[in-house]
Design an enzyme around this catalytic site. Structure first.
Site, short mmCIF file in Angstrom:
data_model
loop_
_atom_site.label_atom_id
_atom_site.label_comp_id
_atom_site.label_asym_id
_atom_site.label_seq_id
_atom_site.Cartn_x
_atom_site.Cartn_y
_atom_site.Cartn_z
N HIS A 145 0.87 4.21 -2.95
CA HIS A 145 1.10 5.66 -2.99
C HIS A 145 2.31 6.02 -3.85
CE1 HIS A 145 -2.07 6.35 -0.20
NE2 HIS A 145 -1.45 5.88 0.86
N GLU A 157 -6.42 6.62 -0.98
CA GLU A 157 -6.28 5.46 -0.08
C GLU A 157 -6.84 4.22 -0.76
OE1 GLU A 157 -4.42 5.40 2.43
OE2 GLU A 157 -4.15 7.56 2.51
N HIS A 172 0.84 -1.21 0.00
CA HIS A 172 0.00 0.00 0.00
C HIS A 172 0.87 1.26 0.00
CE1 HIS A 172 -3.48 2.44 1.82
NE2 HIS A 172 -2.43 3.20 2.07
N GLU A 173 1.82 1.30 0.93
CA GLU A 173 2.63 2.51 1.07
C GLU A 173 3.63 2.68 -0.08
OE1 GLU A 173 1.81 4.72 3.06
OE2 GLU A 173 0.73 3.72 4.67
#
Length: 725
Positions: free
Chosen positions: A454, A507, A449-450
């Site tokens: 992103h 997100e 995710h990070e």
């Protein structure tokens, strides 16, 4: 009876964040550096009280004054004598702990107000019997009278944070609405000013609206000061409206932040850290986001430090308009074993990025390898502690210079430990596997995710000089097959363009990247999962996501049709996408629980994850990226709001399911953090027990050197703007 979502239960989980071992391994210089940045972070974190609600700072001061004179154990005798039962006294302690942990009287996760779970007259009796009140009756009486009404009030608008009649916010004066926020954004864009460190105050002057944009800074003069060629402050006419840009928001707090950052400079490990701190000081002194950006550039260059930190107005989740940052500051220490796994993920990024479901032109020209480390938090000041962070949030820096990712190991360890009897909405046979793999699967999800969520994807931009960062004569939209016809222009950013949905949409994109890439065997192998274990990790990661989508309904407000938490809205959207995929991939049914009350069951067919599930996320993720890259706000909004809708029609009655979720929800855990204190030429770590009393004690001891001044400053700042709400 007050609806239970507006108070914190007496048995709420409160855990101490363990960082003793990590701190012990630091050198004396690193300990000093950690100490001074922690002090800066804690003082800066006080600004969050003023960013949350008109009454938060006053309630904080009231509690500090009471507990500085009498620790929770001593005060208990007073409470009993004042007629409180032990449950009522515990409810008061939990409320106080909640106020400290959230830095205000609205939950940092979900943005709903919480009030004390005891009668107002009982709390008043306790306040008036306290030693603090006995010693200073007029001052304490005025404090109580000034905040006791709002402390308990649950009028509709006060139940949640929001703009205009939708809720409470102190980022804007109470008379501002969405149109004012949009006009102010246009004004800021025209001046090339960021909204991150601002608040907006609207005043009527002779029947004409005047807007004050206030910058957070220790300097209160609006003219140019040392080191500035010209000041950005002044009065301006914009679209027929008067705007003034002023400095000095949270000035006493910003002054303390600068004071401690300057002290930390003496203990910096290298030139990058020194320059970074220097720029941060300039930013908080002058109210300059440009200086903060400059500091962030040095911060990115400071690769793999033993002590990691970041500080400033960072996340915009709680600004109802989505562009003002809440203050936060953290200090954390590297966890070497876990960081090795993340480093492997970073070095595989170039192989993994092309796996994502969008054309090559939609990916950044070169992947800027970020730092990705697992850290144990020593200090995290602000309204709440996340499990992972990807910063800086400045698009221009992220696109061309890079970013850092951190996973907060000691937060993960505590936050996601779940007891079997508290596991709602799952089949019995899934529960043991869920408990076994929830931690490991979440570690994989946070990493993906990070880093690749992103960290991926390109924004198509035409700069002020008319230059494009993509070939507009060749790049097509894979959804339509036609040439790309929209992009970001000049100083437009993702946040300024997509405003109210930007946080949640992004997100959602990052969560989808995690779901999509966790299907990759190489990724699972990096985290040490092979064969059947790897399949179990995938299953629990996906099951965890669809369950989180259902749990997300707690953070939806039907009255205003609005979501109060970006990540939970994102997970609900993913649940909707996977339900829509059909073919029996996800099952969601309403049932009656063993207790005879409404319940729900969510199931996932693990044999269809790699086919039906993967295809659904592939299609959805490509759409998310295309709308984002091409600045197609209309298309992006229509799709995202469509999936975000919560209604009682269709295959599932989500409004009724929301009631079931509220009936069976578990309160979010609170964390107790240590303090540091200089003793001679060394620093000692002071740890507290994981309880409401421990959390309270940590806060009363945090500001003991200048408690009276801190409290007076907070009351003064709160009073200055009281008439605006």
């Amino acid at each position: 009876m007050v609806d239970s979502q507006y108070y914190l239960p007496n048995d709420i989980g409160i855990s101490a964040l363990d960082c003793g071992e990590a701190f012990r391994l630091l050198s004396p210089q690193e300990k000093m550096y950690s100490h001074y940045i922690s002090r800066a972070a804690w003082y800066g974190g006080l600004a969050v009280l003023l960013q949350t609600s008109p009454e938060s700072a006053n309630i904080f001061v009231l509690l500090q004054k009471i507990f500085r004179k009498q620790a929770p154990a001593q005060l208990e005798k007073v409470a009993t004598a004042a007629g409180l039962s032990s449950e009522e006294y515990q409810a008061f302690l939990v409320y106080a702990a909640g106020l400290y942990a959230n830095m205000g009287n609205y939950k940092s996760f979900g943005d709903t107000k919480f009030i004390p779970n005891l009668p107002k007259d009982k709390l008043e009796a306790l306040v008036k019997a306290s030693q603090a009140f006995q010693e200073q009756p007029s001052e304490m009486g005025a404090l109580w009278d000034g905040c006791s009404g709002l402390l308990f009030s649950l009028e509709n608008r006060q139940k949640q944070l929001g703009l205009g009649d939708k809720g409470i916010t102190t980022y804007f004066s109470g008379n501002c609405c969405l149109e004012d926020a949009e006009l102010a954004q246009k004004f800021l864009d025209s001046k090339k000013l960021s909204a991150y460190n601002t608040r907006l105050f609207k005043r009527e002057n002779g029947g004409k609206a005047c807007y004050e944009v206030r910058l957070a800074s220790s300097v209160q003069k609006d003219c140019a000061v040392d080191g500035e060629c010209e000041s950005c402050c002044g009065s301006f006419n914009f679209e027929g409206k008067e705007f003034s840009v002023k400095r000095g928001d949270y000035a006493p707090v910003m002054e303390k932040v600068c004071h401690y950052l300057q002290k930390a400079q003496a203990y910096a490990a290298n030139e990058n850290q020194r320059k970074m701190l220097e720029e941060y000081c300039r930013s908080f002194t002058l109210g300059s986001i440009e200086a903060h950006k400059e500091g962030s550039r040095y911060w990115i260059k400071d690769k793999g430090p033993i002590v990691e930190s970041y500080i400033g107005f960072i996340e915009s989740y709680r600004d109802p308009f989505g562009s003002r940052g809440e203050f936060e500051g953290f200090v954390a220490v590297v966890n070497k074993a876990m960081s090795e796994r993340f480093a492997k993920l970073v070095s595989s990024a170039e192989v993994l990025l092309p796996e994502l479901p969008w054309p090559r032109e939609y990916e950044k020209d070169t992947f800027l390898k970020p730092d990705f480390t697992s850290l144990d938090v020593l200090t995290f000041a602000g309204s709440g502690i996340p499990a992972g962070i990807n910063i800086p949030n400045y698009d221009d820096i992220r696109q061309s210079e890079g970013f850092k990712n951190v996973s907060l190991g000691n937060v993960l360890a505590v936050a996601y430990a779940t007891q079997k009897d508290k596991l709602t909405f799952l089949e019995e046979e899934d529960k043991d596997m869920f408990i076994k793999w929830k931690g490991p699967s979440f570690e994989v999800q946070v990493g993906l995710h990070e880093l690749l969520g992103h960290g991926s994807g390109k924004l198509f931009v035409q700069d002020d000089k008319g230059k494009f960062n993509f070939d507009q004569s060749k790049v097509t939209n894979p959804e339509t097959g036609e040439l790309v016809s929209s992009w970001y222009q000049g100083s437009e950013t993702w946040d300024s363009k997509f405003s109210t949905i930007a946080s949640s949409y992004e997100e959602c994109r990052a969560e989808c990247v995690g779901l999509y890439l966790c299907l990759n065997k190489q990724v699972l192998s990096i985290f040490g999962h092979e064969d059947q274990d790897a399949e179990d990790v995938v299953y629990i990661n996906w099951l965890s996501m669809v369950r989180a989508g259902l749990l997300g309904l707690e953070f939806y407000t039907p009255e205003s049709k609005s979501w109060r938490q970006a990540h939970m809205q994102a997970r609900y959207v993913i649940l909707r996408v996977l339900l829509e995929a059909g073919e029996g991939l996800v099952g969601l049914e309403e049932v009656t629980g063993k207790d005879g009350k409404p319940d729900a069951r969510i199931t996932l067919d693990r044999s269809k994850i790699h086919t039906v599930g993967k295809n659904a996320i592939h299609r959805f993720l490509q759409k998310l990226q295309v709308f984002k890259s091409t600045a197609d706000v209309e298309g992006g909004r229509a799709m995202y709001n469509g999936y975000s809708a919560v209604s009682d029609s269709g295959a599932h009655n989500f409004l009724r399911l929301r009631e079931t979720v509220l009936l069976r929800k578990e309160a979010r855990k609170m964390f107790v953090q240590a303090n540091t204190r200089v003793k001679g030429d060394s620093v000692e770590l002071i740890e507290y027990e994981g309880s409401a009393a421990g959390l309270i004690r940590s806060f009363t001891e945090r500001f003991e050197d200048d408690a009276e001044k801190v409290e007076a400053d907070l009351l003064e700042m709160s009073k200055r703007d009281a008439s605006c709400w």
